[in-house]
Scaffold this motif. Sequence first.
Motif, mmCIF file in Angstrom:
data_model
loop_
_atom_site.group_PDB
_atom_site.id
_atom_site.type_symbol
_atom_site.label_atom_id
_atom_site.label_comp_id
_atom_site.label_asym_id
_atom_site.label_seq_id
_atom_site.Cartn_x
_atom_site.Cartn_y
_atom_site.Cartn_z
ATOM 1 N N LEU A 126 5.478 11.266 -9.052
ATOM 2 C CA LEU A 126 5.159 12.124 -7.784
ATOM 3 C C LEU A 126 6.017 13.714 -7.198
ATOM 4 O O LEU A 126 5.355 13.895 -6.516
ATOM 5 C CB LEU A 126 6.161 11.011 -6.971
ATOM 6 N N GLU A 127 7.315 13.602 -8.136
ATOM 7 C CA GLU A 127 7.775 15.271 -7.833
ATOM 8 C C GLU A 127 7.036 16.180 -8.680
ATOM 9 O O GLU A 127 6.928 17.015 -8.212
ATOM 10 C CB GLU A 127 9.377 15.077 -8.666
ATOM 11 N N ASN A 128 6.294 15.944 -10.746
ATOM 12 C CA ASN A 128 5.259 17.042 -10.541
ATOM 13 C C ASN A 128 4.585 17.411 -10.351
ATOM 14 O O ASN A 128 3.769 18.261 -10.117
ATOM 15 C CB ASN A 128 5.382 15.971 -12.450
ATOM 16 N N GLU A 158 0.834 -1.196 0.166
ATOM 17 C CA GLU A 158 0.225 -0.445 -0.151
ATOM 18 C C GLU A 158 1.055 1.311 0.185
ATOM 19 O O GLU A 158 1.702 1.329 0.922
ATOM 20 C CB GLU A 158 -1.257 -0.373 1.238
ATOM 21 N N GLN A 159 0.475 1.816 -0.643
ATOM 22 C CA GLN A 159 1.576 3.081 -1.174
ATOM 23 C C GLN A 159 0.856 4.655 0.399
ATOM 24 O O GLN A 159 -0.768 4.658 0.577
ATOM 25 C CB GLN A 159 1.110 4.004 -2.427
ATOM 26 N N PRO A 160 1.372 5.300 1.303
ATOM 27 C CA PRO A 160 1.084 5.792 1.767
ATOM 28 C C PRO A 160 0.614 7.268 0.883
ATOM 29 O O PRO A 160 0.543 7.636 0.347
ATOM 30 C CB PRO A 160 2.009 6.600 2.225
ATOM 31 N N GLY A 167 17.218 5.110 -6.698
ATOM 32 C CA GLY A 167 17.930 3.725 -6.258
ATOM 33 C C GLY A 167 17.577 3.084 -7.119
ATOM 34 O O GLY A 167 18.749 2.170 -8.136
ATOM 35 N N TYR A 168 16.707 2.516 -8.198
ATOM 36 C CA TYR A 168 16.084 2.081 -8.927
ATOM 37 C C TYR A 168 16.689 2.280 -10.166
ATOM 38 O O TYR A 168 17.246 2.048 -10.736
ATOM 39 C CB TYR A 168 14.523 1.928 -8.816
ATOM 40 N N HIS A 209 11.472 8.352 0.049
ATOM 41 C CA HIS A 209 10.663 7.782 -0.803
ATOM 42 C C HIS A 209 11.880 7.609 -2.080
ATOM 43 O O HIS A 209 12.104 6.882 -2.703
ATOM 44 C CB HIS A 209 9.027 7.585 -0.842
ATOM 45 N N ILE A 210 11.130 8.763 -2.659
ATOM 46 C CA ILE A 210 11.928 9.003 -4.204
ATOM 47 C C ILE A 210 13.450 8.396 -4.718
ATOM 48 O O ILE A 210 13.750 8.229 -5.230
ATOM 49 C CB ILE A 210 11.694 11.148 -4.703
ATOM 50 N N VAL A 211 13.882 9.468 -3.136
ATOM 51 C CA VAL A 211 15.250 8.627 -3.399
ATOM 52 C C VAL A 211 15.734 7.416 -3.474
ATOM 53 O O VAL A 211 16.156 6.724 -4.108
ATOM 54 C CB VAL A 211 16.375 9.637 -2.840
#
Length: 167
Positions: free
Chosen positions: A154-156, A2-4, A24-25, A17-19
């Motif tokens: 997530l960023e934009n 589940e995504q917060p 990382g991916y 989370h993004i980093v």
Amino acid sequence: MEQPDWNEKPLRELMRHIVRRHHGYLRVALPEVHGRMQRVFAAGGGQAAERPLGRVFAEMWDEMDLHLEKEETILFPYIERLEAAREAGLGIPAARSEWGENPLGLMEDEHASAIAAMETMRRLAGGYEGCAHHGELMAGLEDLRLDLRVHIHLENNILFPRVRRMM
Ligand SMILES: [Fe+2]
Ligand SMILES: [Fe+2]
């Protein structure tokens, strides 16, 4: 998993989370897809750099490396300071001088350029159909594209609008 709700979480958590998840991916997936591309080229003979697909990939890889570094060393630390200042009821902290007029706009342009490169690569990679390893290259490019789509969303659409509302 589940995504917060990233509209509710503190920005520092979203950036962590993004980093971890997406930067990382990319650092694992880009060399991996490059390896798959090399195998396709090797099966057909010749040098990767001579081929448009190899060139577009190399350019995208370089741009992405720089892009991730800018976010991790300049933009995200600034956003953390901004969020902390806002939480403390303080004004907007000064940005580092090398950080231009419109840092978020610059990141958005770089996102658009990465998406365009992904589309070009998908088209060019299609030309190697029938070649050994073609399927694994297409699958690798598709994974990259899907992860990039979530990352950029997530960023934009979440992080940057929330930052703009704080400024
Ligand atoms: Fe990013
Ligand atoms: Fe980004």
